[in-house]
Design a protein around this motif. Structure first.
Motif, short mmCIF file in Angstrom:
data_model
loop_
_atom_site.label_atom_id
_atom_site.label_comp_id
_atom_site.label_asym_id
_atom_site.label_seq_id
_atom_site.Cartn_x
_atom_site.Cartn_y
_atom_site.Cartn_z
N ARG A 130 -5.27 7.30 -4.05
CA ARG A 130 -4.07 7.87 -4.37
C ARG A 130 -3.46 8.61 -3.38
N SER A 131 -4.51 8.86 -2.30
CA SER A 131 -3.87 9.63 -1.12
C SER A 131 -3.14 8.62 -0.20
N VAL A 132 -3.02 7.27 -0.46
CA VAL A 132 -2.18 6.35 0.52
C VAL A 132 -0.60 6.67 -0.15
N LYS A 133 0.09 6.81 0.95
CA LYS A 133 1.62 7.26 0.35
C LYS A 133 2.31 6.11 0.42
N LYS A 134 3.52 6.01 -0.06
CA LYS A 134 4.55 4.98 -0.24
C LYS A 134 4.63 4.31 1.28
N GLY A 135 4.90 3.02 1.30
CA GLY A 135 5.02 2.39 2.54
C GLY A 135 4.39 0.88 2.84
N VAL A 136 4.64 0.54 3.81
CA VAL A 136 3.83 -1.10 4.06
C VAL A 136 2.55 -1.00 5.00
N TYR A 137 1.55 -1.62 4.62
CA TYR A 137 0.40 -1.41 5.19
C TYR A 137 -0.32 -2.83 5.48
N MET A 138 -1.18 -2.96 6.26
CA MET A 138 -2.14 -4.27 6.36
C MET A 138 -3.41 -3.59 5.87
N ALA A 139 -3.92 -4.60 4.89
CA ALA A 139 -5.36 -4.22 4.20
C ALA A 139 -6.25 -5.15 4.75
N VAL A 140 -7.22 -4.73 5.59
CA VAL A 140 -8.06 -5.74 6.19
C VAL A 140 -9.64 -5.50 5.51
N LEU A 141 -10.09 -6.74 5.01
CA LEU A 141 -11.22 -6.76 4.72
C LEU A 141 -12.34 -7.40 5.71
N SER A 142 -13.46 -6.56 5.96
CA SER A 142 -14.68 -7.08 6.98
C SER A 142 -15.91 -7.20 6.34
N GLY A 143 -16.82 -7.79 7.01
CA GLY A 143 -18.12 -7.89 6.76
C GLY A 143 -18.75 -9.03 7.50
N ALA A 144 -20.01 -9.78 6.90
CA ALA A 144 -20.65 -10.67 7.33
C ALA A 144 -20.01 -11.94 7.33
N LYS A 145 -19.00 -12.21 6.43
CA LYS A 145 -18.04 -13.36 6.32
C LYS A 145 -16.96 -13.36 7.55
N GLY A 146 -16.77 -12.10 8.15
CA GLY A 146 -15.56 -12.16 9.04
C GLY A 146 -14.58 -11.14 8.51
N GLN A 147 -13.34 -11.52 8.72
CA GLN A 147 -12.17 -10.54 8.37
C GLN A 147 -11.23 -11.64 7.45
N THR A 148 -10.70 -11.02 6.55
CA THR A 148 -9.66 -11.41 5.87
C THR A 148 -8.67 -10.41 5.74
N SER A 149 -7.33 -10.34 5.44
CA SER A 149 -6.06 -9.38 5.31
C SER A 149 -5.16 -9.98 4.38
N LEU A 150 -4.47 -8.99 4.00
CA LEU A 150 -3.23 -9.09 3.14
C LEU A 150 -2.39 -7.84 3.63
N GLN A 151 -0.77 -8.38 3.52
CA GLN A 151 -0.15 -7.24 3.46
C GLN A 151 0.40 -6.68 2.08
N LEU A 152 0.43 -5.30 2.51
CA LEU A 152 0.80 -4.53 1.07
C LEU A 152 1.80 -3.54 1.16
N LYS A 153 2.85 -3.65 -0.06
CA LYS A 153 3.87 -2.60 0.10
C LYS A 153 3.51 -1.82 -1.16
N VAL A 154 3.33 -0.29 -0.90
CA VAL A 154 3.03 0.73 -1.75
C VAL A 154 4.36 1.24 -2.18
N THR A 155 4.87 1.27 -3.36
CA THR A 155 6.13 1.66 -3.85
C THR A 155 6.09 2.86 -4.60
N GLU A 156 4.84 3.34 -5.23
CA GLU A 156 4.68 4.34 -6.16
C GLU A 156 3.23 5.22 -5.89
#
Length: 590
Positions: free
Chosen positions: A564-590
Motif C-alpha cells: 500500500r506504500s506504492v503510490k499512484k503512477g507507472v512502474y516496472m515490476a521486475v521479478l528475478s531469481g535463478a530463472k533469470g529476470q522477467t518484467s511487466l509494466q504496471l499502472k497504479v491508479t488507486e
C-alpha cells in the motif's frame, strides 16, 4: 656443429608452437561468465576487430596475413575479429587460416544490422564455415551470429536509418536458434556469440530469457568509452559476472559511439579497469586508417602490417599497450590502471535501471547529448579541459548565433505528456527551446546562469509527444551554452506533481498490466496482487526514472500483494531469481 644447429632450430620451432595461444590453450569454452581454456582455466581474449569489409569502404585491403601476424606478434593480441558483412565465405576462410598460422583465435562476425531478415543465408554461411573448421581440425574459431541488431523492419546489412521498433530480443533469439544447429552439426564445441538489442547493448534482455538447451553460448556487449551515456553498461557486465551469464565484448572503441569525436582517456581507463577486474574478453574497433578517432592506424600506414609507433593513432597506441602487456601476464599497473570495485553487493539496494538499454521493459527514451542526429552551429566539446563533470557536451560554435541539435525519439508507447530532462551550463540567463515534429509541439524552458561552462544545472519540463511510434525533437539555444545530456521519459504521478500537470490530463495510458517477457508473471487487479511463477526470489518495483521504490522476497510464494506504500503512477515490476529476470509494466491508479 651442424647437428647442434639443426637441433637448436627444431627446438626453437617447437618452443614457438608451444608458446602460441592456440597451442597453449587449445579449444575454448564457457564456464559461467568466463571464457576458459582446454584445462578449464580462465583465459581472457584481447585483440582487434577489422573494419567493415564492404567494397569501397576501405577496410578490405587489411584482410591479409601480414596484418594478422602483426597483431599477433608485434601487438601481442590473442584474437582477431573479422567482420563479414556480405557473408563472403572465401574471405572468412582465408582469415581463419591466417589466424591459425599466427597461432591466435578468430571471431567470424556476420557484420550486419539486419541479420534476422537474412536468416537462410546466415544458416548456410555459418554451416559452411563450421564444416570448414571440422575439415581442417581447427579449434580456434568463435562464431558471432549478429553484429548489432537495430530495427525490426530493417532493409539490408548496413541499414541504420529505417526507424520504427527496435529489434526485439525474441526476434534475435529466434534467428540465433535457427543458425546454431547449422554450426553444431559440424562444430559441437566452438563458442557461439549472439548479438543483443539496440546496437548489442541489451544484454539484460538476453539474460532474462537466454537460449537454452545449448552449451558455449555467449552474448554480445558493445560500447564506446568516450560516450558518457554508455557508462551504465558496465553494470550489465557486472550483472553478467555476478549471475554466471557469459558476455563477450566483441566491439568497443576509445571514441564516441559514432566512431569519431573525442578520445577521453580517463573514461577509457575507467572502462578498462572495470573490464580487466571482471575478466571479460574483448576486441577493439578497429584496424583501419580512416580519419576517425576509433581507427588504430594513421592514413599513411601500410595495409600489410609491420607498423611502427609512428603509424599508429592515439587509439592504436593505447590499445596496443593494453594487449601487449596484459596478454603477456603483466598486471594492471603495467598499463597505468588500478583494480575497480566490482563487488556484486553494489547491485543491491540502490540499483538503477535504464530500461531502453537493458531491454527489461521499455520505459525510458534516453538520448545522449553527443548522439544527435543532425545539428547546426553546434559542436561536441571534450570536457576534461572545461571541467564539466568529466563528460562531453554540445556547445554553440558562434555564441552570437542560434545553435540547434535534432534527435529521434523511438518506440513512443502512446501520445501523451512526458518528462523532458536536460543539463545546461551557461554564462547568462536564457531559454532552451524545443519543438517536436516540425512544430506539432513548441515549448521552451528558462535556464539561469551557472556562472560559466564549468557548472551543469539540471531541470525538468513537461513535453507533449503527439503520436505513438517515432518523433523528432529539435532543441535550440543562443549564447555561450553547454547542453550536456537530455532525455525524455514517461511521466509518473510524482513527476506530474513536480511539473504541475493538472488532474485529468493524459499521462500516457499504458493500460493495466501486461507482461513483457513471461505471461506467467502477471498482476491481478481484482486482488491487487502479483501472480509469481516458480523459480523466482525477488520482486522489485522501479519508477520510470529507474529508481527502486519497493522490493520484497517472494521465494516460494504464489501470490504477493502490492504494498500500500506504492503510490499512484507507472512502474516496472521486475521479478528475478535463478530463472533469470522477467518484467511487466504496471499502472497504479488507486
Amino acid at each position: 656443429m651442424v647437428l647442434k644447429k639443426l637441433l637448436m632450430g627444431v627446438l626453437a620451432v617447437a618452443i614457438g608452437v608451444i608458446a602460441s595461444p592456440i597451442s597453449e590453450h587449445g579449444q575454448l569454452s564457457l564456464k559461467g561468465f568466463d571464457v576458459v581454456d582446454k584445462n578449464g582455466q580462465p583465459y581472457v581474449l584481447r585483440g582487434m576487430s577489422f573494419f567493415w569489409d564492404m567494397p569501397g569502404w576501405g577496410g578490405e585491403p587489411f584482410f591479409n596475413s601480414g596484418v594478422v601476424n602483426t597483431i599477433a606478434n608485434d601487438w601481442g593480441g590473442n584474437v582477431v575479429r573479422t567482420p563479414i558483412s556480405q557473408l563472403n565465405e572465401s574471405r572468412a576462410k582465408a582469415m581463419i587460416d591466417y589466424a591459425a598460422s599466427a597461432g591466435i583465435y578468430i571471431i567470424v562476425d556476420y557484420h550486419s544490422h539486419c541479420a534476422h531478415k537474412n536468416a537462410s543465408s546466415a544458416q548456410s554461411f555459418f554451416g559452411n564455415i563450421a564444416s570448414y573448421v571440422k575439415q581442417k581440425n581447427y579449434v580456434h574459431v568463435l562464431y558471432e551470429l549478429y553484429n548489432e541488431p537495430l530495427y525490426e523492419n530493417c532493409n539490408g546489412e548496413t541499414d541504420t536509418q529505417s526507424g520504427g521498433t527496435l529489434t526485439s530480443w525474441n526476434t534475435i533469439k529466434q534467428y540465433a536458434e535457427s543458425v546454431i544447429p547449422k554450426i553444431r552439426a559440424n562444430d559441437p564445441n566452438g563458442i557461439i556469440i549472439v548479438g543483443t538489442p539496440n546496437y548489442s547493448q541489451g544484454t539484460e534482455a538476453a539474460r532474462a530469457n537466454p537460449i537454452t538447451g545449448q552449451k558455449n553460448i555467449a552474448y554480445t556487449l558493445h560500447f564506446y568509452a568516450s560516450t558518457s551515456g554508455h557508462g551504465s553498461l558496465r553494470y550489465n557486465l557486472l550483472r553478467g559476472k555476478c549471475n554466471d551469464f557469459p558476455i563477450i565484448i566483441t566491439e568497443w572503441g576509445v571514441s564516441e559511439s559514432s566512431g569519431d569525436g573525442n578520445f577521453t582517456k580517463s573514461m577509457n581507463d575507467t572502462w578498462m579497469s572495470w573490464i580487466e577486474t571482471i575478466g571479460a574478453s574483448w576486441a577493439n574497433w578497429s584496424i583501419m586508417n580512416k580519419s576517425e578517432t576509433s581507427s588504430a592506424l594513421m592514413g599513411h600506414a601500410s595495409t600489410n602490417g609491420g607498423w611502427s609507433d609512428g603509424d599508429l593513432t592515439p587509439s592504436g597506441k593505447y590499445v596496443k599497450n593494453l594487449m601487449k602487456n596484459l596478454n603477456a601476464g603483466k598486471g594492471l599497473s603495467s598499463v597505468g590502471l588500478s583494480p575497480a570495485n566490482v563487488d556484486c553487493a553494489q547491485l543491491e539496494g540502490g540499483e538503477q535501471y535504464e530500461f531502453v538499454r537493458n531491454g527489461v521493459g521499455n520505459f525510458g527514451y534516453a538520448i545522449q547529448g553527443e548522439n544527435y542526429m543532425d545539428s547546426s552551429n553546434a559542436k561536441t566539446v571534450e570536457t576534461d579541459a572545461k571541467g564539466v563533470q568529466n563528460e562531453m557536451y554540445l556547445t554553440s560554435q558562434n555564441s552570437g548565433s542560434e545553435a540547434w541539435a535534432e534527435y529521434t525519439l523511438m518506440d513512443i508507447p502512446a501520445a501523451g505528456y512526458y518528462v523532458f530532462y536536460a543539463k545546461v551550463g551557461a554564462n547568462s540567463d536564457g531559454y532552451l527551446r524545443y519543438s517536436v515534429d516540425e512544430g506539432a509541439t513548441v515549448d521552451s524552458v528558462k535556464y539561469t546562469s551557472t556562472g560559466g561552462l564549468t557548472t551543469i544545472k539540471g531541470f525538468y519540463n513537461k513535453i507533449a509527444l503527439p503520436t505513438e511510434g517515432t518523433s523528432n525533437i529539435r532543441v535550440s539555444w543562443k549564447g555561450d551554452v553547454a547542453l550536456d545530456v537530455f532525455s525524455v521519459v514517461v511521466a509518473d504521478s510524482a513527476d506530474s506533481t513536480e511539473l504541475g500537470i493538472k488532474a485529468g490530463e493524459q499521462i500516457v495510458s499504458i493500460g493495466s498490466a501486461k507482461a513483457s517477457v513471461s505471461d506467467q508473471f502477471r498482476f491481478d487487479a481484482r486482488n491487487r496482487s502479483f501472480v509469481i511463477p516458480e523459480g523466482y526470489e525477488r520482486l522489485s518495483l522501479f519508477s520510470v526514472k529507474g529508481r527502486k521504490v519497493y522490493s520484497a522476497d517472494v521465494t516460494g510464494k504464489a501470490n504477493v500483494g502490492l504494498d500500500r506504500s506504492v503510490k499512484k503512477g507507472v512502474y516496472m515490476a521486475v521479478l528475478s531469481g535463478a530463472k533469470g529476470q522477467t518484467s511487466l509494466q504496471l499502472k497504479v491508479t488507486e
